[in-house]
Design a protein around this motif. Structure first.
Motif: not given
Length: 287
Positions: A168-186
């Motif tokens: 099967t094709r597999v790719s998963e985007m990381p949960a950047f809420g655990e990597i980036l700060k809230p301001d960086e996500i915005r």
């Protein structure tokens, strides 16, 4: 018993019913009509004896002829398959490239694929293959994993993130809420919106671009046009699968949604999967 009454004008006996001085005549039915009616009764009785008719608790009467509509359908399907066997066998033995190079096979595979799509795929992608929220539109040329007939075949055959298929094709985007700060996500959400629209705060676009290059470009590319090798979508074409606005983009970055598509190879067989690939490629295959 009441006395019989004969109508003075017609000379026909009446039924005894009277409304506002009007009496109902008792005209007998024509003989031909009566004999036809009796014949239909006899025909109905004979029909229920000869053919299946009477329901019982767990079954039904079989009839003297042993007729079965299911068996008749099975014979008709078998006859149709036998008539199609020459071209279906040819499709089974051919590659997708060979099928697309042969007008007769292409026409048959497209029609057969359309029928298979209506049975197996419309529940998610819609009857017109236009998709919906979280389900891709198959009519455009925007493909996560590639729009060639071979790429489409691979996706249909083995699915996406389908645990029971090792290919099967597999790719998963990381949960950047655990990597980036809230301001960086915005900020990165504002930058992504700026690629196709107008963000709420233009001052966040510059910092967001740097966040994107540092964290997202490895999959989506520095130009944000995606990478089909990873199933990473093009973010610069305003075609969105799971989000619609800046807040939803931020949420996808923070805690991404990952869809699952079943693997159809084992369920449908290679010939039907080829037919589906040819049909879907005819809708929006851009390669």
């Amino acid at each position: 018993m009441a006395d019989r009454h004969i109508d003075d004008i017609s000379g026909v006996e009446t039924t005894g019913h009277e409304w506002d001085g009007i009496r109902e005549l008792n005209n007998p039915l024509p003989r031909w009509w009566l004999w036809t009616f009796y014949a239909t009764i006899l025909w109905a009785i004979a029909y229920t004896v000869v053919y299946p008719a009477w329901p019982m608790l767990t079954d039904a009467t079989r009839g003297m002829f042993g007729y079965s509509s299911r068996n008749e359908l099975a014979r008709e399907v078998a006859t149709a398959k036998a008539a199609q066997s020459a071209i279906t066998d040819k499709i089974a033995a051919s590659s997708l490239g060979e099928i697309l190079a042969d007008p007769q096979m292409t026409q048959f595979a497209t029609a057969a694929g359309a029928a298979a799509f209506k049975v197996n795929c419309v529940q998610c992608h819609g009857s017109g293959a236009a998709g919906g929220a979280g389900y891709p539109n198959l009519n455009d040329d925007d493909w996560l994993w590639g729009g060639s007939a071979e790429a489409i075949h691979q996706t249909i055959a083995h699915g996406i993130r389908y645990a029971d298929d090792p290919e099967t094709r597999v790719s998963e985007m990381p949960a950047f809420g655990e990597i980036l700060k809230p301001d960086e996500i915005r900020q990165v959400a504002a930058y992504v919106v700026s690629l196709t629209g107008k963000p709420r705060d233009a001052a966040m676009v510059g910092p967001g671009k740097q966040v994107f290059i540092d964290n997202c470009a490895s999959c989506h590319g520095e130009d944000a046009k995606g990478n089909r090798e990873f199933g990473a979508p093009n973010l610069s074409d305003a075609i969105w699968l799971k989000v619609k606005g800046e807040a939803e983009i931020a949420q996808q970055v923070r805690q991404p949604k990952h869809g699952v598509m079943p693997a159809w190879q084992a369920r449908l067989g290679d010939s039907t999967v080829k037919e589906l690939a040819v049909y879907i490629h005819s809708l929006g295959g851009g390669e």
